[in-house]
Design a protein around this motif. Sequence first.
Motif, mmCIF file in Angstrom:
data_model
loop_
_atom_site.group_PDB
_atom_site.id
_atom_site.type_symbol
_atom_site.label_atom_id
_atom_site.label_comp_id
_atom_site.label_asym_id
_atom_site.label_seq_id
_atom_site.Cartn_x
_atom_site.Cartn_y
_atom_site.Cartn_z
ATOM 1 N N VAL A 152 0.811 -1.225 0.000
ATOM 2 C CA VAL A 152 0.000 0.000 0.000
ATOM 3 C C VAL A 152 0.840 1.270 0.000
ATOM 4 C CG1 VAL A 152 -1.549 1.364 1.471
ATOM 5 C CG2 VAL A 152 -2.155 -0.978 0.844
ATOM 6 N N PRO A 153 1.881 1.409 0.846
ATOM 7 C CA PRO A 153 2.650 2.667 0.829
ATOM 8 C C PRO A 153 3.265 2.987 -0.529
ATOM 9 C CG PRO A 153 3.132 1.436 2.826
ATOM 10 C CD PRO A 153 2.311 0.535 1.946
ATOM 11 N N ARG A 154 3.837 1.970 -1.217
ATOM 12 C CA ARG A 154 4.434 2.216 -2.537
ATOM 13 C C ARG A 154 3.377 2.641 -3.547
ATOM 14 N NH1 ARG A 154 3.985 -1.164 -6.424
ATOM 15 N NH2 ARG A 154 4.012 -3.067 -5.154
ATOM 16 N N VAL A 155 2.258 1.928 -3.591
ATOM 17 C CA VAL A 155 1.201 2.250 -4.555
ATOM 18 C C VAL A 155 0.619 3.623 -4.239
ATOM 19 C CG1 VAL A 155 -1.045 1.539 -5.459
ATOM 20 C CG2 VAL A 155 0.688 -0.191 -4.958
ATOM 21 N N ALA A 156 0.449 3.943 -2.968
ATOM 22 C CA ALA A 156 -0.092 5.253 -2.580
ATOM 23 C C ALA A 156 0.825 6.371 -3.044
ATOM 24 C CB ALA A 156 -0.283 5.311 -1.060
ATOM 25 N N ARG A 157 2.148 6.188 -2.885
ATOM 26 C CA ARG A 157 3.104 7.205 -3.345
ATOM 27 C C ARG A 157 3.047 7.357 -4.861
ATOM 28 N NH1 ARG A 157 6.461 4.633 0.472
ATOM 29 N NH2 ARG A 157 7.480 3.436 -1.210
ATOM 30 N N ALA A 158 3.018 6.221 -5.573
ATOM 31 C CA ALA A 158 3.050 6.272 -7.035
ATOM 32 C C ALA A 158 1.783 6.890 -7.612
ATOM 33 C CB ALA A 158 3.252 4.859 -7.596
ATOM 34 N N ARG A 159 0.663 6.668 -6.973
ATOM 35 C CA ARG A 159 -0.617 7.163 -7.501
ATOM 36 C C ARG A 159 -1.119 8.409 -6.783
ATOM 37 N NH1 ARG A 159 -4.155 3.118 -10.662
ATOM 38 N NH2 ARG A 159 -2.731 1.397 -11.086
ATOM 39 N N ASN A 160 -0.357 8.860 -5.793
ATOM 40 C CA ASN A 160 -0.738 10.058 -5.029
ATOM 41 C C ASN A 160 -2.139 9.891 -4.430
ATOM 42 O OD1 ASN A 160 -0.286 12.603 -3.925
ATOM 43 N ND2 ASN A 160 -1.202 13.652 -5.677
ATOM 44 N N LEU A 161 -2.321 8.745 -3.741
ATOM 45 C CA LEU A 161 -3.599 8.427 -3.108
ATOM 46 C C LEU A 161 -3.383 8.214 -1.612
ATOM 47 C CD1 LEU A 161 -5.004 5.826 -5.672
ATOM 48 C CD2 LEU A 161 -5.845 8.146 -5.324
ATOM 49 N N PRO A 162 -4.401 8.476 -0.806
ATOM 50 C CA PRO A 162 -4.278 8.212 0.636
ATOM 51 C C PRO A 162 -4.157 6.712 0.910
ATOM 52 C CG PRO A 162 -6.253 9.514 0.141
ATOM 53 C CD PRO A 162 -5.694 9.055 -1.160
ATOM 54 N N GLU A 163 -3.286 6.351 1.839
ATOM 55 C CA GLU A 163 -3.103 4.949 2.174
ATOM 56 C C GLU A 163 -4.390 4.327 2.720
ATOM 57 O OE1 GLU A 163 0.284 3.917 4.503
ATOM 58 O OE2 GLU A 163 1.654 5.185 3.347
ATOM 59 N N ALA A 164 -5.144 5.093 3.481
ATOM 60 C CA ALA A 164 -6.389 4.560 4.049
ATOM 61 C C ALA A 164 -7.355 4.143 2.944
ATOM 62 C CB ALA A 164 -7.041 5.599 4.957
ATOM 63 N N ARG A 165 -7.377 4.894 1.864
ATOM 64 C CA ARG A 165 -8.262 4.560 0.747
ATOM 65 C C ARG A 165 -7.833 3.249 0.091
ATOM 66 N NH1 ARG A 165 -9.172 8.589 -4.425
ATOM 67 N NH2 ARG A 165 -10.332 7.146 -5.736
ATOM 68 N N LEU A 166 -6.519 3.039 -0.016
ATOM 69 C CA LEU A 166 -6.030 1.808 -0.629
ATOM 70 C C LEU A 166 -6.256 0.609 0.279
ATOM 71 C CD1 LEU A 166 -2.725 2.928 -2.373
ATOM 72 C CD2 LEU A 166 -4.979 2.604 -3.372
ATOM 73 N N ARG A 167 -6.118 0.806 1.585
ATOM 74 C CA ARG A 167 -6.383 -0.302 2.509
ATOM 75 C C ARG A 167 -7.844 -0.753 2.413
ATOM 76 N NH1 ARG A 167 -2.817 2.721 5.842
ATOM 77 N NH2 ARG A 167 -0.840 1.600 6.061
ATOM 78 N N ALA A 168 -8.739 0.208 2.275
ATOM 79 C CA ALA A 168 -10.151 -0.132 2.102
ATOM 80 C C ALA A 168 -10.372 -0.831 0.767
ATOM 81 C CB ALA A 168 -11.002 1.135 2.198
ATOM 82 N N LEU A 169 -9.619 -0.412 -0.251
ATOM 83 C CA LEU A 169 -9.743 -1.023 -1.572
ATOM 84 C C LEU A 169 -9.299 -2.490 -1.539
ATOM 85 C CD1 LEU A 169 -10.493 -0.149 -4.519
ATOM 86 C CD2 LEU A 169 -8.045 0.122 -4.907
ATOM 87 N N VAL A 170 -8.251 -2.795 -0.774
ATOM 88 C CA VAL A 170 -7.746 -4.166 -0.661
ATOM 89 C C VAL A 170 -8.819 -5.088 -0.086
ATOM 90 C CG1 VAL A 170 -6.118 -5.644 0.589
ATOM 91 C CG2 VAL A 170 -5.305 -3.552 -0.533
ATOM 92 N N ALA A 171 -9.622 -4.577 0.822
ATOM 93 C CA ALA A 171 -10.652 -5.414 1.461
ATOM 94 C C ALA A 171 -11.709 -5.872 0.466
ATOM 95 C CB ALA A 171 -11.303 -4.654 2.606
ATOM 96 N N GLY A 172 -11.922 -5.120 -0.626
ATOM 97 C CA GLY A 172 -12.969 -5.461 -1.600
ATOM 98 C C GLY A 172 -12.782 -6.812 -2.247
ATOM 99 N N PRO A 173 -11.654 -7.058 -2.952
ATOM 100 C CA PRO A 173 -11.478 -8.349 -3.619
ATOM 101 C C PRO A 173 -10.911 -9.452 -2.729
ATOM 102 C CG PRO A 173 -9.751 -6.838 -4.302
ATOM 103 C CD PRO A 173 -10.649 -6.070 -3.375
#
Length: 202
Positions: A152-173
Amino acid sequence: MLRHLRPALVLLVALTLITGLAYPLAMTGLAGILFPAEARGSLVLGPDGRPVGSALIGQAFAGEGDFHGRPSATTAPDPADTAKTVPAPYNAASSGGANLGPTNPALVARVRDDVAALRAENPAAPVPPDLVTTSGSGLDPDISPEAALFQVPRVARARNLPEARLRALVAGPTQERTLGILGEPRVNVLALNRALDAGGAR
């Protein structure tokens, strides 16, 4: 002699027709009716309706803004010399593992380098084993939820997205154990990256 051969030949032809033709056709037709998506290879379609992959076979996502799957040890013939092979991650035509033992120097060096690179990427978390080990098939499409969250931290940096949003996204699939007891919780990397592309920006 023909009297003895005739029953054997009749049985051979009958069993060939039943087990070699009728049964496979019946099972293929039944699978197409009961499980149409699975019978077609569990294909994942893109926005234009064209296949972008299969939910059963991993893909080599390497971009900084993508979640990465497990390492793959599959190979393909070397175009320059067909007597040799070259690495070809997730090559479904050559499924298999590396067959390197735990004390093999090449395996030890590869894992050590992968662990060092991942620790540099996210020094605050332990490296999940499935991010540095290959599966027996080399085609595993899934990673553990811990492996997804580690990235999550690497993807958040590369896409300029909040880490919390990506953690929630991981829970989906994320899929839980089958029937509550079989296997381990897992995340399909293709499904996760598709959700990321649909809900986030590079």
